[in-house]
Enzyme design. Sequence first.
Site, PDB file in Angstrom:
ATOM      1  N   HIS A 235       0.851  -1.198   0.000  1.00 46.21           N
ATOM      2  CA  HIS A 235       0.000   0.000   0.000  1.00 46.21           C
ATOM      3  C   HIS A 235       0.878   1.235   0.000  1.00 46.21           C
ATOM      4  CE1 HIS A 235      -3.389   2.609   0.921  1.00 46.21           C
ATOM      5  NE2 HIS A 235      -2.588   3.220   1.767  1.00 46.21           N
TER       6      HIS A 235
ATOM      7  N   ASP B 284     -15.349   2.377   7.940  1.00 45.64           N
ATOM      8  CA  ASP B 284     -14.303   3.370   7.655  1.00 45.64           C
ATOM      9  C   ASP B 284     -14.804   4.404   6.654  1.00 45.64           C
ATOM     10  OD1 ASP B 284     -11.566   4.509   7.444  1.00 45.64           O
ATOM     11  OD2 ASP B 284     -11.789   3.776   5.402  1.00 45.64           O
TER      12      ASP B 284
ATOM     13  N   ARG C  77     -15.122  12.426   9.531  1.00 43.28           N
ATOM     14  CA  ARG C  77     -13.873  13.080   9.970  1.00 43.28           C
ATOM     15  C   ARG C  77     -13.504  14.225   9.044  1.00 43.28           C
ATOM     16  NH1 ARG C  77     -10.109   8.527   9.350  1.00 43.28           N
ATOM     17  NH2 ARG C  77      -8.496  10.036   9.819  1.00 43.28           N
TER      18      ARG C  77
ATOM     19  N   SER D  29      -7.680   3.616   9.730  1.00 43.75           N
ATOM     20  CA  SER D  29      -8.475   3.733   8.506  1.00 43.75           C
ATOM     21  C   SER D  29      -7.790   2.981   7.357  1.00 43.75           C
ATOM     22  CB  SER D  29      -8.639   5.225   8.179  1.00 43.75           C
ATOM     23  OG  SER D  29      -9.110   5.410   6.878  1.00 43.75           O
TER      24      SER D  29
END
Length: 434
Positions: A82, A161, A168, A183
């Site tokens: 990632h 999420d 958020r 997250s």
Amino acid sequence: MTMYELIMKKKKGEELSKEEIYYMVEGYTKGLIPDYQMSAMMMAICFRGMTPTETKNLTISMAQSGDVLDLSDIQGIKVDKHSTGGVGDKTSLVLAPMVAALGVSVAKMSGRGLGHTGGTIDKLESFTGFTTEISKETFVKNVNEIHIAIAGQTADLAPADKKLYALRDVTGTVDQMSLIASSIMSKKIASGADAIVLDVKTGDGAFMKTLEDAKELAQEMVSIGKLAGRKTAAIISDMDQPLGNAVGNILEVKEAIDTLQGKGPKDLEELVLTLGAHMVVFAERAGTLDEAREKLEQTLKDGSALETFKKFVVAQGGNEAEVLHPELLPKAAYIEEVHCEQAGYVSNIQTEEIGRISLLLGGGRETKESEIDLTVGLILNKKHGDAVSRGDILATIHANDKTKLLEAKKRVQAAYLITDKKVEKRDLIKAVLK
Ligand code: URA
């Protein structure tokens, strides 16, 4: 248990138990806990923080809030990578076929996302016919045979999420390290990988602007991954200039193919070798990082990385000729150079601005509905620390709109800072956390 009690507890700085966190995440996902209470909780977390155990429990509860992919039909250790995102980041296009050529299984779910260029899927769709809409059976078969498959995000991954991130975003609670780390990791864990290698970028073109913040985020994610039973490592890499030379979808695909042939930019190759070595060791295909690196270098020399890339593109409907002859891929109508106006050394390239210029040309998405122009973008002919003479080509712009081209030329010129003094080149790899 009530949400009010949990907010009060966190406000006092106390640790929430596993049951309390699961109650909160489940209740919020199902719409039983209202946005205003969850906002208060997020703000309390911003001020009080979370312990590693709380962060792990938040991550796992979010990962389990929707589909958790079952990759048990795929043989061997599944390794995922990632990136926290950057300008010119075509790493996956090179890295995945290189490790797959060594038998490491890469079973990837990718989204399209927003950004200065498209995501990995958009870039791969440069090849005529390429699709990520493949059945679960084809996905598993391709990973077992070629060791690589990429599917579009059809599964409902970590819906908690998704809902929490949107909340958020509008309540000033995005920039809390444990919340960001949980997250990102909730989506990785829901994607079913056994091991995760993280590329955490730092600098002007990255989400984490300072090395200190990047290290803190990397440390949190590694700690979550380990607590969740996944082998995890994070590489912190420089994003104070774009990665490689190309920014823009087809331009990046061409650069990725060059790199798979051992003819790519050295920074991109170095990053891929560093990330790849950790993936190969995690997958138990090499005993040490040095051995893994040598094997990866060999995949570039003997053509097996490019061969794997070709097989993967063809297995998902793409055109083989375009992989072997990327000059067949479409080009923009206008290709123009930006010249250097003074001699000296490149001391800075405003990286976020280069990303915004790519977006201006049409290379990325401003909203989820935006159409991407795959042909546009920039080639940076000069990078940080390079010596330049007056009249040298700093960059080449690929555009389909004359007005945008002219604006891009001016902005690229301004994004390069040239100084008289010699400039020390920066390190690409800033740290490795395990
Ligand atoms: N990216 C994510 O996926 N989540 C965050 O909270 C921040 C960036």
